[in-house]
Design a protein around this motif. Structure first.
Motif, short mmCIF file in Angstrom:
data_model
loop_
_atom_site.label_atom_id
_atom_site.label_comp_id
_atom_site.label_asym_id
_atom_site.label_seq_id
_atom_site.Cartn_x
_atom_site.Cartn_y
_atom_site.Cartn_z
N GLU A 14 45.97 31.30 71.02
CA GLU A 14 47.16 30.83 70.31
C GLU A 14 46.79 29.66 69.39
OE1 GLU A 14 50.95 30.22 72.58
OE2 GLU A 14 50.67 28.14 71.95
N LYS A 15 47.35 29.68 68.19
CA LYS A 15 47.09 28.61 67.23
C LYS A 15 48.21 27.57 67.27
CE LYS A 15 44.51 31.59 64.04
NZ LYS A 15 44.41 32.13 62.66
N GLU A 16 47.87 26.32 66.96
CA GLU A 16 48.88 25.27 66.98
C GLU A 16 49.97 25.54 65.95
OE1 GLU A 16 47.33 21.36 66.68
OE2 GLU A 16 45.93 21.59 68.35
N GLU A 17 49.56 25.98 64.78
CA GLU A 17 50.53 26.36 63.77
C GLU A 17 50.81 27.86 63.90
OE1 GLU A 17 46.51 27.18 62.21
OE2 GLU A 17 47.47 25.48 63.24
N ASN A 18 52.05 28.25 63.68
CA ASN A 18 52.44 29.66 63.80
C ASN A 18 52.05 30.23 65.16
OD1 ASN A 18 53.37 29.68 61.08
ND2 ASN A 18 51.28 30.07 60.36
N ALA A 19 52.50 29.56 66.22
CA ALA A 19 52.11 29.95 67.57
C ALA A 19 52.60 31.34 67.94
CB ALA A 19 52.65 28.93 68.58
N GLU A 20 53.63 31.85 67.26
CA GLU A 20 54.14 33.18 67.57
C GLU A 20 53.23 34.29 67.06
OE1 GLU A 20 58.10 33.67 66.19
OE2 GLU A 20 58.95 32.13 67.48
N ASN A 36 53.43 39.62 65.86
CA ASN A 36 54.31 38.52 66.20
C ASN A 36 54.75 38.65 67.66
OD1 ASN A 36 56.70 36.86 66.49
ND2 ASN A 36 56.68 36.64 64.27
N HIS A 315 41.05 27.39 72.97
CA HIS A 315 42.33 26.97 73.55
C HIS A 315 42.07 26.43 74.95
CE1 HIS A 315 46.63 27.17 74.73
NE2 HIS A 315 46.83 27.18 73.42
#
Length: 323
Positions: A14-20, A36, A315
């Motif tokens: 999972e990325k910090e930005e655009n976690a969805e 998504n 992560h």
């Protein structure tokens, strides 16, 4: 798992930005898919051995099985119903990562009420299982000396768990009496050199029960990220004897932070290879960027290692894993 299982995708962290937004690397085609998944934001995820299925947990101790492609959600009993969970909290350990491994016996989409979910849980790495319709987990007696499990696999109505105590524990689900709440426990002794390793994995493949040793996983000191795979060794187990396997033929193993798989590789992947992800859990929270460093493809024939995913994906909670 049997060789008929499809080669898994690598679910990136999972990325910090655009976690969805989650990315999935297809090692056989060399492409990345993007989807998504708001259902996975902030969740701890573990691959369970069937394409698209994940075990998930959140900070509140809620646990689920989630299917990526159909978005099917199966609610499980909460984490505080697992034996030993209260002790884990007393130790001050992170509750969300209490479950170390998870494995499905079959695909819940095709066998909606006839499957087993096996869990390896926290300290001291005891074993529990659950079946649909049951309101709690059944734990293998934690007082017996072979309960420090490292990995688990399924074949023909039996769960095989390998421990750090020189044992393979077999749980028999074939008896009608044991089919609803419990299982018969059988113990098989294996040589110490087979089980004694940094990490130990187990998988059933082509009529063979394989135990895999991974060296280099625990060579970790806080602040030092020099840990990493040095060698894999594969053994075929025959009751209480064993022999080393130096040629897997047209088979590839996928292991790490997920259920262990043995598959017949498609074009783009190779046999006699071990595709591995970072499994040094001790490093995940200690390293600033988290887990995700120790990944690659190990050639069982000559001991060489090459990367499978060449990007960066790290992560602290859920590094890249096979799904």
């Amino acid at each position: 798992m049997a060789v008929e299982v499809a080669p898994p995708l690598l679910m990136l962290a999972e990325k910090e930005e655009n976690a969805e937004i989650r990315e999935f690397w297809d090692s056989s085609k060399g492409v990345t898919y993007t989807m998504n998944f708001p259902e996975l934001v902030g969740k701890y995820c573990v691959g369970v051995g069937f394409p698209g299925w994940l075990f998930t947990a959140d900070e509140q101790g809620h646990m689920n099985l989630f299917h990526l492609f159909s978005r099917t959600l199966i609610n499980l009993p909460d984490m505080d119903m697992l034996q030993g969970f209260a002790f884990q909290e007393e130790l001050g350990c992170d509750r969300i990562t209490y479950v170390q491994k998870a494995l499905l016996s079959s695909d819940p989409l095709s066998s909606t009420d006839d499957y087993v979910l096996a869990l390896i849980q926290g300290y001291p790495r005891t074993f529990a299982f659950w079946r649909p319709g049951i309101k709690s987990f059944t734990s293998v007696d934690s007082t017996i000396p072979y309960c420090a499990f490292s990995d688990v696999t399924w074949h023909d109505g039996h769960l095989y768990g390998v421990s750090f105590m020189d044992n393979i524990v077999i749980l028999d689900f074939t008896s009608d009496y044991y089919s609803t709440t419990a299982a018969r426990v059988i113990m098989s002794q294996i040589p110490h050199r087979v089980a004694c390793s940094n990490k130990v994995y187990i998988v059933y493949s082509m009529g063979e029960l394989l135990v895999i040793n991974r060296d280099g996983c625990h060579n970790f000191e806080e602040g030092d990220d020099s840990y990493g795979v040095k060698q894999f060794r594969v053994y075929k187990i025959n009751d209480s004897s064993y022999e080393e396997v130096k040629d897997l033929g047209n088979r590839a193993l996928f292991l790490g932070f997920s259920a262990t798989l043995a598959v017949e590789p498609p074009p783009g992947c190779q046999g006699n290879r071990i595709y591995f992800t970072d499994d040094c859990r001790e490093a995940y929270f200690c390293m600033e960027r988290g887990g995700g460093k120790d990944m690659g493809v190990y050639n069982l024939l000559d001991g060489t290692i090459v990367p499978h995913y060449t990007g960066q994906s790290y992560h602290k909670l859920t590094p890249p894993l096979w799904v």
